[in-house]
Scaffold this motif. Structure first.
Motif, PDB file in Angstrom:
ATOM      1  N   ILE A  54       0.868  -1.182   0.000  1.00 38.45           N
ATOM      2  CA  ILE A  54       0.000   0.000   0.000  1.00 38.45           C
ATOM      3  C   ILE A  54       0.902   1.229   0.000  1.00 38.45           C
ATOM      4  N   ASN A  55       0.735   2.060  -0.984  1.00 37.73           N
ATOM      5  CA  ASN A  55       1.528   3.297  -1.109  1.00 37.73           C
ATOM      6  C   ASN A  55       3.028   3.036  -0.917  1.00 37.73           C
ATOM      7  N   ASN A  56       3.494   2.004  -1.644  1.00 36.93           N
ATOM      8  CA  ASN A  56       4.922   1.636  -1.662  1.00 36.93           C
ATOM      9  C   ASN A  56       5.431   1.076  -0.339  1.00 36.93           C
ATOM     10  N   ARG A  57       4.529   0.662   0.557  1.00 35.04           N
ATOM     11  CA  ARG A  57       4.917   0.015   1.812  1.00 35.04           C
ATOM     12  C   ARG A  57       4.500  -1.457   1.753  1.00 35.04           C
ATOM     13  N   GLU A  58       5.433  -2.350   2.061  1.00 34.73           N
ATOM     14  CA  GLU A  58       5.128  -3.766   2.058  1.00 34.73           C
ATOM     15  C   GLU A  58       4.230  -4.124   3.242  1.00 34.73           C
ATOM     16  N   VAL A  59       3.131  -4.811   2.948  1.00 33.33           N
ATOM     17  CA  VAL A  59       2.209  -5.288   3.979  1.00 33.33           C
ATOM     18  C   VAL A  59       1.724  -6.671   3.549  1.00 33.33           C
ATOM     19  N   GLU A  60       0.954  -7.310   4.383  1.00 36.07           N
ATOM     20  CA  GLU A  60       0.257  -8.537   3.966  1.00 36.07           C
ATOM     21  C   GLU A  60      -1.032  -8.646   4.754  1.00 36.07           C
ATOM     22  N   VAL A  72     -10.109  -8.320   1.750  1.00 38.65           N
ATOM     23  CA  VAL A  72     -11.550  -8.478   1.912  1.00 38.65           C
ATOM     24  C   VAL A  72     -11.973  -7.843   3.230  1.00 38.65           C
ATOM     25  N   GLY A  73     -13.200  -7.403   3.280  1.00 38.82           N
ATOM     26  CA  GLY A  73     -13.775  -6.936   4.539  1.00 38.82           C
ATOM     27  C   GLY A  73     -13.363  -5.531   4.939  1.00 38.82           C
ATOM     28  N   LYS A  74     -13.187  -5.343   6.256  1.00 45.01           N
ATOM     29  CA  LYS A  74     -12.979  -4.013   6.833  1.00 45.01           C
ATOM     30  C   LYS A  74     -11.511  -3.825   7.198  1.00 45.01           C
ATOM     31  N   LEU A  75     -10.939  -2.723   6.749  1.00 43.65           N
ATOM     32  CA  LEU A  75      -9.537  -2.416   7.026  1.00 43.65           C
ATOM     33  C   LEU A  75      -9.420  -1.048   7.687  1.00 43.65           C
ATOM     34  N   LEU A  76      -8.527  -0.955   8.673  1.00 42.35           N
ATOM     35  CA  LEU A  76      -8.143   0.324   9.252  1.00 42.35           C
ATOM     36  C   LEU A  76      -6.688   0.560   8.854  1.00 42.35           C
ATOM     37  N   ILE A  77      -6.438   1.639   8.118  1.00 42.55           N
ATOM     38  CA  ILE A  77      -5.097   1.936   7.617  1.00 42.55           C
ATOM     39  C   ILE A  77      -4.606   3.208   8.294  1.00 42.55           C
ATOM     40  N   ILE A  78      -3.475   3.083   8.992  1.00 42.06           N
ATOM     41  CA  ILE A  78      -2.941   4.206   9.777  1.00 42.06           C
ATOM     42  C   ILE A  78      -1.499   4.465   9.359  1.00 42.06           C
ATOM     43  N   GLU A  79      -1.212   5.716   9.040  1.00 45.69           N
ATOM     44  CA  GLU A  79       0.157   6.134   8.800  1.00 45.69           C
ATOM     45  C   GLU A  79       0.575   7.034   9.967  1.00 45.69           C
ATOM     46  N   ASN A  80       1.666   6.667  10.628  1.00 47.24           N
ATOM     47  CA  ASN A  80       2.021   7.382  11.858  1.00 47.24           C
ATOM     48  C   ASN A  80       3.532   7.535  12.007  1.00 47.24           C
ATOM     49  N   GLN A  81       3.908   8.411  12.914  1.00 42.02           N
ATOM     50  CA  GLN A  81       5.319   8.546  13.282  1.00 42.02           C
ATOM     51  C   GLN A  81       5.726   7.278  14.029  1.00 42.02           C
ATOM     52  N   ASP A  82       6.848   6.674  13.615  1.00 42.40           N
ATOM     53  CA  ASP A  82       7.296   5.439  14.241  1.00 42.40           C
ATOM     54  C   ASP A  82       7.858   5.742  15.629  1.00 42.40           C
ATOM     55  N   GLN A  83       7.088   5.417  16.639  1.00 44.48           N
ATOM     56  CA  GLN A  83       7.501   5.682  18.011  1.00 44.48           C
ATOM     57  C   GLN A  83       6.906   4.614  18.922  1.00 44.48           C
ATOM     58  N   PRO A  84       7.521   4.372  20.091  1.00 38.47           N
ATOM     59  CA  PRO A  84       7.029   3.334  20.997  1.00 38.47           C
ATOM     60  C   PRO A  84       5.598   3.606  21.460  1.00 38.47           C
ATOM     61  N   GLY A  85       4.847   2.514  21.628  1.00 32.92           N
ATOM     62  CA  GLY A  85       3.510   2.610  22.199  1.00 32.92           C
ATOM     63  C   GLY A  85       2.381   2.782  21.212  1.00 32.92           C
ATOM     64  N   MET A  86       2.677   2.960  19.908  1.00 27.42           N
ATOM     65  CA  MET A  86       1.608   3.230  18.941  1.00 27.42           C
ATOM     66  C   MET A  86       0.696   2.018  18.745  1.00 27.42           C
ATOM     67  N   MET A 115      -3.177  -8.074  11.723  1.00 25.99           N
ATOM     68  CA  MET A 115      -2.472  -6.805  11.683  1.00 25.99           C
ATOM     69  C   MET A 115      -1.177  -6.968  10.899  1.00 25.99           C
ATOM     70  N   SER A 116      -0.851  -5.943  10.086  1.00 30.34           N
ATOM     71  CA  SER A 116       0.406  -5.939   9.335  1.00 30.34           C
ATOM     72  C   SER A 116       1.097  -4.605   9.557  1.00 30.34           C
ATOM     73  N   LEU A 117       2.406  -4.669   9.762  1.00 30.97           N
ATOM     74  CA  LEU A 117       3.179  -3.461  10.070  1.00 30.97           C
ATOM     75  C   LEU A 117       4.262  -3.246   9.022  1.00 30.97           C
ATOM     76  N   SER A 118       4.523  -1.968   8.746  1.00 31.91           N
ATOM     77  CA  SER A 118       5.578  -1.634   7.797  1.00 31.91           C
ATOM     78  C   SER A 118       6.113  -0.262   8.165  1.00 31.91           C
ATOM     79  N   ARG A 119       7.446  -0.058   7.952  1.00 28.00           N
ATOM     80  CA  ARG A 119       8.007   1.258   8.243  1.00 28.00           C
ATOM     81  C   ARG A 119       9.164   1.545   7.293  1.00 28.00           C
ATOM     82  N   THR A 120       9.451   2.826   7.100  1.00 31.70           N
ATOM     83  CA  THR A 120      10.558   3.215   6.228  1.00 31.70           C
ATOM     84  C   THR A 120      11.890   3.072   6.944  1.00 31.70           C
ATOM     85  N   GLY A 121      11.897   3.199   8.260  1.00 35.81           N
ATOM     86  CA  GLY A 121      13.117   3.087   9.052  1.00 35.81           C
ATOM     87  C   GLY A 121      12.819   3.455  10.485  1.00 35.81           C
TER      88      GLY A 121
END
Length: 529
Positions: free
Chosen positions: A444-450, A454-468, A486-492
């Motif tokens: 999604i938007n050049n970020r690897e996920v899996e 199907v169904g309902k998705l919640l897509i969140i783009e956030n600052q990578d920080q502890p506790g999110m 749940m699938s997670l992806s980050r640039t760094g």
């Protein structure tokens, strides 16, 4: 579901429909246009031949209509554009009269070689005139077939049985098919120059209208013989008349005309070297029975199982193709819906790219599924595989399709990009996994996920920080929304992260508002695919 049989077709075809569970049949032969309008209000399908006109008015009066079936080849009596706009499938039966038309064509070719109709007429007049009815042999002559489809191919077989050399012009003819048929594929100019006999079997389009005109006939051998049992207008009639009068064309045969019925005072009627028949291509008992049964089977297939054959306004999908393409079409529809909800409301283009094994399949059907998915939340349930391309074009959106041979990390991959006027891109990629071919979104938007597509998705783009992750999980838990995956992806580390969550239910408006208000969250979208 109700089927209106507006024109008389084979009783076996009608009986076939009556035997199908869940289908009812109304026969209304010879109905006036006003009566047809009164009958279509609750019908799901209409079957016609050439008598009943299915106009835009008829289509508008039939809100449940799914399919119009034409027992025959031409669909001139059906407003295909209006049907497509409404998402109604229009089908014909091109194979039912193949043999009948091929045999009639070859009858005309034989009459062009041996003037049998003229000799028979003289016998009825009491004459015995052998010298004036001398003909020629087909053996070792060259037949040029313009259009090597079903009918053209059958004519070629018959010509070969007579010992003729067969050459063919068809812009879509694969060299391998020509070789398999023992036919030499040539350019149209070469065909015109080399042929002793020419027969046309092309559809009537802007490109084929008057393709055999004065200039084309001038390139032919003097004394060429010319035949048309396909569509009136492919051969320019005024050019043919002049060529017959001058002897450039020695003989000809027509079963179709630019205007039908042929006018009583048409100069075509007075030319001695011309054999005329009144559009008899499909006029055999076998052909009429065949097209009646064929159209009945096709209509029943659409209403009962979604199998589409011989559609003129969308890709045809038989049972085998539907089984193969079904998972890809579902994936494509999900990707289209996902990208539409992620991107801006207005876009300039919808870019679709295929990689891997999928490029060898009928990508047209998958493309329509993607377009349908993209439009479902914009145009509602009226959007289907038939009218999706038209609706997209009406919005001013270009649809660009690319089949790529570049290497990717997946055996097969589909990419969908929605490009906004300012260059902003919303993108998603998907593939099928496992033996059952489950649809997965893998980017999604050049970020690897899996995630499941199907169904309902919640897509969140956030600052990578502890506790999110804990914050999002607790917030959804308080809202009684269960996380399925749940699938997670980050640039760094410490940069931008993407969280994609499959949900069992929709978060409340308050939960979504709280997510968007969090300063660490750049984007939070609930998507339903």
């Amino acid at each position: 579901m109700k089927i209106l049989v507006a024109d008389k077709v084979s009783p076996k075809g009608v009986e076939y429909l009556r035997q199908q569970p869940g289908l009812s049949v109304v026969e209304a032969y010879g109905s006036t246009p006003e009566q047809v309008l009164g009958l279509v209000g609750d019908v799901h399908a209409i079957i016609v031949r050439s008598e009943t006109k299915i106009t835009a008015e008829v289509i508008a009066a039939a809100p449940l209509l799914k399919v119009v079936g034409r027992a025959g080849v031409g669909v001139d009596n059906v407003d295909v554009e209006a049907a497509t706009d409404r998402g109604v499938i229009v089908m014909n039966t091109p194979s039912g009269n193949t043999i009948a038309t091929a045999e009639l064509t070859f009858t005309h070719i034989l009459c062009g070689a041996r003037p049998v109709p003229q000799a028979a007429a003289s016998m009825r007049e009491g004459r015995w005139d052998r010298k004036n009815f001398s003909g020629g042999e087909l053996f070792r002559k060259t037949l040029g077939v313009v259009g090597l489809g079903r009918i053209g191919g059958e004519v070629a077989k018959r010509a070969q049985a007579f010992g003729m050399r067969v050459i063919a012009y068809d812009p879509y003819l694969a060299p391998s098919r020509a070789k398999a048929m023992q036919v030499e594929g040539v350019s149209l100019d070469t065909l015109l120059v080399q042929s002793d006999y020419i027969t046309v079997h092309m559809p009537l389009t802007e490109a084929t209208h008057h393709m055999i005109d004065e200039a084309a006939l001038a390139k032919c051998k003097h004394g060429v013989r010319l035949f048309n049992c396909a569509r009136g207008g492919i051969i320019k009639e005024t050019a043919l008349i002049a060529a017959l009068q001058s002897g450039q064309v020695a003989a000809a045969g027509l079963d179709v005309y630019e205007d039908e019925p042929l006018a009583a005072d048409s100069p075509l009627r007075s030319l001695p070297g011309l054999t005329l028949t009144p559009h008899l291509g499909a006029s055999t008992a076998e052909a009429q029975e065949s097209v009646g049964i064929e159209v009945a089977e096709q209509v029943a297939d659409v209403l009962q199982g979604g199998v589409i054959r011989n559609a003129v306004n969308m890709p045809s999908l038989d049972a085998a193709a539907l089984k193969t393409l079904g998972p890809y079409m579902e994936l494509g529809q999900s990707l289209g819906a996902l990208v539409q909800q992620l991107g801006p409301k207005q876009i300039d283009s919808l870019n679709i790219t295929y990689w891997g094994r999928v490029i060898d399949l009928d990508a047209n059907a998958i493309t329509r599924a993607i377009q349908r998915g993209f439009l479902r939340r914009i145009s509602g349930e009226a959007i289907n595989y038939v009218n999706a391309p038209v609706a997209l074009k009406r919005l001013g959106v270009q649809s660009k399709v690319l089949k790529s041979t570049d290497e990717v990390d997946y055996t097969e991959l589909i990419s969908v990009e929605a490009v906004a006027p300012d260059g902003t891109v919303a993108a998603a990629k998907g593939t099928l996994v496992g033996k059952t071919g489950k649809a997965r979104v893998v980017e999604i938007n050049n970020r690897e996920v899996e995630v499941e597509a199907v169904g309902k998705l919640l897509i969140i783009e956030n600052q990578d920080q502890p506790g999110m992750i804990g914050y999002v999980g607790n917030l959804l838990g308080r809202d009684r929304v269960n996380i399925a995956n749940m699938s997670l992806s980050r640039t760094g580390p410490g940069e931008t992260a993407l969280i994609v969550i499959n949900l069992d239910s929709e978060p409340s408006a308050e939960t979504r508002a709280e997510l968007k208000a969090n300063p660490a969250i750049k984007m939070a979208k609930f998507v339903q695919i």
